[in-house]
Design an enzyme around this catalytic site. Structure first.
Site, short mmCIF file in Angstrom:
data_model
loop_
_atom_site.label_atom_id
_atom_site.label_comp_id
_atom_site.label_asym_id
_atom_site.label_seq_id
_atom_site.Cartn_x
_atom_site.Cartn_y
_atom_site.Cartn_z
CG ASP A 504 -1.80 1.18 1.36
OD1 ASP A 504 -2.74 1.25 0.57
OD2 ASP A 504 -1.55 2.01 2.24
CD GLU A 534 -2.32 1.80 -3.44
OE1 GLU A 534 -3.44 2.06 -3.91
OE2 GLU A 534 -2.03 1.99 -2.26
#
Length: 906
Positions: A504, A534
């Protein structure tokens, strides 16, 4: 085991800390914290340690007199215009001409100060109390005062800590060792408990290691199966000297609601389900581009599945129900070509009650407010959250276990789940969130900040914690936060056989730390472990402000994959941040841009459609920098020379560095965004076809293919753009394929309320928009066909950018293209695993059939892919597609994705 304090360790601890031993009674304090010496004085932390000796104070007046005051009881009061009170003493500082290290290039200008050489030996001890930097007037009164951001000093003073093994509790035959890194603590002890809820049986004083900053003790018996907490005495701004009862940052398991850490050897036989040592992941991924991922939430998977026994719904154990609707679905996907399940966070969460959580039962009209009102009322007490709220990084979440009070149960059941997924033909990946913590400071659910205040989090210019991620940002540029992240990933790899990781907000972490992590997990697994994440570039670290990020552009060449927003936004239309009418007006390539405008979409021009088609070609080519094709402007351009905002559209060195997707847990589902962007009168069956077009573009794209669970069943969240805390109601999946749950009420008000007037009319027409069971079945089966097509040939999974440059060729490009048709040829001659001499895929997003030609294919004999012509093929319309070898032309039916193949020559 008696209640002895183990005299040898206690003596060492007391000698090193000159601080009173922690009494046994402190271990059972009903509060998580005790103030030992109160001080309400607060100061910002505007100064920054640069290393063990140097510090800087941005904005301070150079040439002033600076003194470093210290107090072992955190009693300093430094008010402007008065003399400093409560200090044990002060060190005079000298001006320095040293330049700021690269690590601190973001720090504003100010005087650089140096601790005198004769005072350096005192610093380790002084850091174990309160330090205040004071600018003094000529009369010795305070002109200004500040705390000092401490990370760089601790990283330098205790550099050896980076190599510390066996953090946390380490039980072995006849003994248990405890190790806690807390270099600023005055004292530390371990409270041990025989049970999850009973009183402490003993307190063990810990000895301070001045070389590493770690506190250590050893108990002369194996404490496996028991519980513990640390009692740590630290200086806290605005509170004074505080004794924190805190769980272990390196906890491997916990009791209910994480009240106590659990002592366990993860290699112990009693923590391994039968067959654990022998289980191996399916050998389906030879290269990163072979990965086809299905992103799944543990609770979502089974909470709504009546074929799972009630006590197993929402639990790890649901995956062991081999004949449940959900497991049959996953096994069918694996047979078709799915390789990986990626689980949303399964580490210990800070937001979900593990005992007696609320289970609301909403009801209401398709466009009603009552459903979300009830889920909002129970948002913080119900059983659901996505889980991007890490509490303990190395421990499993207890709410998914059958008994959260038993620290062993979650370990056994998670491992069994991994085995169950392996048996289903699937590898297992996990979503990890090392970029922030659930909370920080002195909150009860803060762990890191209550052990080493001010160290583990990234601070702004005043010393407050940065929150650009959503929450309290961690500082993985700091030695021991990076160590915690890397140690944690190694633990998941080694002890839970995790095959791949999704990071993340990975762009908030340094590339260097991620590369070290890659080496560690590879070594632990004995093979390459796939890392994706990400790579968004934003916040206080944007554009390399603090370090070289693990972001899209900066990871180029690392082999670590990042999610690509290039084709995603072009396919869906608009961007993730849209609200209001923009969500409707900004149509995407598959949902009507120019060729099928909705009520607000008429302003778009043909060039918008051409530009979107080219951006999707970027994604189809794996977003690799070196690939070139003829753009709609008529120019042959490399992907790195095509602009995407202020960045290059092509940013990757290799296709494995790109993750292609059109839907994940964030933002509206693809079905929901198409509800807003397709003309309102689009029939449900056509909506299903549009969904398949999006899934097809992903399947045909070079790189990693990533899908959200339920995309294949037209999953809806009733237009919710952020369902992280919207409860089971808005996150349901129906594995019986009867309902997609569109029109189950207005989405939660917090993130969607301002758009309710826009959304309400769509939900009111749910009966006209919702798919029938036949539409869901079509999307389900079409997705499986797409997986089978992708799995059938390595041409959809080319290994290198050189392969893409040499073998992929787009046609129907340039200024005279039919903009609603994507068309490509991939040369398979001599390529391992190709199976075909060549493949041509075409995607017609228009409502009418189109014919496009490729002169280079004249004279070839192409036929529909065997998956299309199989008896059970989902898309019968694809059989209408035709290739004419004489002219090299393809005719493609409306809203159809189709693949033609050239058989290998003998």
């Amino acid at each position: 085991m008696t209640r002895l304090h183990y005299a040898a360790f206690a003596a060492a601890a007391l000698a090193s800390s000159a601080h009173a031993a922690v009494p046994l009674a402190a271990c059972d304090n009903p509060s998580f914290q005790e103030v030992l010496n109160a001080s309400s004085a607060t100061l910002e932390a505007r100064a920054v340690w640069l290393d063990r000796r140097l510090l800087t104070w941005p904005g301070a007046v150079a040439g002033s007199t600076f003194r470093l005051y210290h107090s072992s009881t955190a009693a300093i009061v430094a008010k402007p215009g008065t003399k400093v009170e409560g200090a044990d003493g002060a060190l005079a500082l000298e001006a320095s001409s040293a330049k700021l290290p690269t690590r601190f290039k973001y720090v504003a200008a100010g005087p650089v100060l140096s601790v005198r050489a004769q005072d350096l030996p005192r610093l380790k001890d002084l850091h174990r109390g309160q330090l205040v930097l004071v600018q003094e007037a000529a009369d010795g009164r305070v002109a200004a005062a500040t705390r000092i951001q401490v990370a760089a000093a601790l990283d330098d003073l205790y550099a050896a800590a980076g190599e510390l093994p066996d953090m946390g509790a380490t039980p072995k035959k006849g003994r248990t060792a405890f190790r806690l890194w807390a270099p600023t603590a005055r004292s530390a002890a371990v409270c041990t408990y025989d049970s999850a809820s009973g009183k402490a049986g003993a307190v063990h004083q810990m000895a301070f290691d001045a070389r590493t900053g770690a506190w250590n003790t050893q108990v002369a018996r194996d404490l496996s199966g028991s519980y513990y907490r640390y009692a740590v005495d630290v200086a806290v701004d605005g509170m004074g000297l505080v004794r924190n009862l805190v769980t272990d940052p390196y906890s491997v398991s916990l009791t209910t609601d994480s009240k106590r850490s659990y002592v366990a050897d993860l290699g112990a036989p009693n923590l391994k389900p039968k067959g654990w040592d022998a289980t191996r992941a399916p050998d389906t991924v030879k290269a990163q581009t072979d990965m086809v991922i299905y992103e799944l939430h543990v609770r979502d998977f089974s909470i709504n599945d009546p074929s799972v026994p009630g006590d197993k719904r929402g639990k790890y154990t649901a995956f062991g129900e081999a004949n449940s609707n959900g497991m049959r679905h996953l096994k069918a996907l694996a047979r078709a070509g799915l390789t990986d399940i990626h689980l949303l966070p399964v580490y210990d969460l800070g937001s979900v009650p593990e005992k007696d959580c609320a289970v609301p039962l909403p009801s209401g009209t398709p466009d009603g407010e009552s459903q979300q009102a009830l889920t909002r009322k129970t948002a913080h007490t119900d059983c659901f959250n996505w889980g991007y709220d890490p509490y303990h990084y190395n421990a499993l979440e207890g709410s998914y276990a059958s008994d959260p009070s038993d620290g062993a149960r979650r370990i056994l059941e998670f491992r069994q789940m991994v085995m169950d997924l392996h048996r289903a033909g699937l590898r297992v990946g996990v979503d990890v969130v090392y970029n922030h913590t659930f909370i920080a400071g002195q909150d009860e659910k803060s762990v890191l900040d209550r052990v080493v205040p001010g160290y583990y989090h990234r601070l702004n210019s005043t010393g407050a914690i940065e929150r650009s991620t959503c929450c309290d940002n961690t500082a993985t540029e700091n030695l021991m936060m990076a160590k915690l992240m890397i140690d944690s990933a190694e633990l998941w790899t080694r002890h839970y056989k995790i095959d791949s990781f999704r990071f993340d907000l990975m762009g908030h972490q340094p590339r260097a730390a991620m590369e070290r992590l890659q080496q560690r997990v590879n070594k632990a697994a004995g093979r390459h472990v796939q890392l994706i994440g990400e790579g968004w570039n934003f916040g206080e670290v944007a554009d390399g402000a603090r370090f070289v990020q693990a972001s899209q552009l900066s990871l180029n060449g690392s082999g670590i994959g990042t999610f690509s927003d290039r084709a995603r936004d072009a396919v869906r239309g608009g961007s993730a941040g849209d609200s209001g009418e923009a969500m409707v007006r900004r149509q995407g390539y598959i949902n009507g841009l120019v060729y099928d405008p909705n009520a607000l979409g008429g302003e778009h021009r043909g060039v918008d459609l051409l530009r979107a088609a080219d951006m999707i070609r970027v994604g189809l080519a794996g977003s690799v920098r070196r690939y070139a094709f003829q753009t709609f402007e008529g120019q042959l351009r490399r992907l790195e020379d095509i602009p995407y905002g202020n960045q290059p559209a092509g940013y990757a060195s290799q296709p494995g560095e790109v993750v292609n997707y059109v839907e994940n847990h964030d933002n509206q589902t693809l079905f929901d965004i198409n509800v807003l962007k397709l003309p309102l009168d689009t029939p449900p069956a056509e909506r299903a076809r549009v969904q398949v077009l999006g899934m097809a573009i992903n399947a045909f794209s070079q790189g990693v293919a990533y899908y959200h669970a339920g995309i294949d069943t037209l999953r809806s969240k009733s237009l919710d753009k952020n369902s992280f805390n919207s409860g089971d109601w808005f996150n349901r999946i129906d594995w019986t394929y009867q309902d997609n749950y569109f029109g189950t009420g207005l989405p939660q008000q917090d993130d969607n309320g301002k758009d309710w007037p826009l959304l309400k009319p769509y939900l009111a027409k749910a009966a006209e928009i919702k798919p029938a069971a036949a539409d869901i079945a079509f999307a389900r089966d079409a997705f499986r066909d797409l997986l089978a097509i992708r799995a059938s040939s390595t041409l959809f999974r080319l290994r290198t950018s050189e392969d893409i440059v040499q073998r992929l060729r787009f046609f129907n490009t340039g200024p005279r293209q039919e903009a609603t048709v994507l068309a490509a040829w991939i040369d398979g001659r001599g390529y391992p695993g190709a199976r075909f001499a060549g493949i041509s895929y075409l995607v017609n997003v228009d409502k009418v059939a189109h014919t496009v030609s490729d002169n280079a294919l004249r004279g070839k004999r192409l036929q529909l892919h065997p998956v299309h012509t199989a008896a059970g093929a989902a898309d019968k319309r694809a059989l209408q597609a035709h290739f004419d070898g004489a002219s090299g032309s393809f005719t493609v039916p409306p809203r159809t994705a189709v693949v033609f193949v050239a058989e290998q020559e003998n």
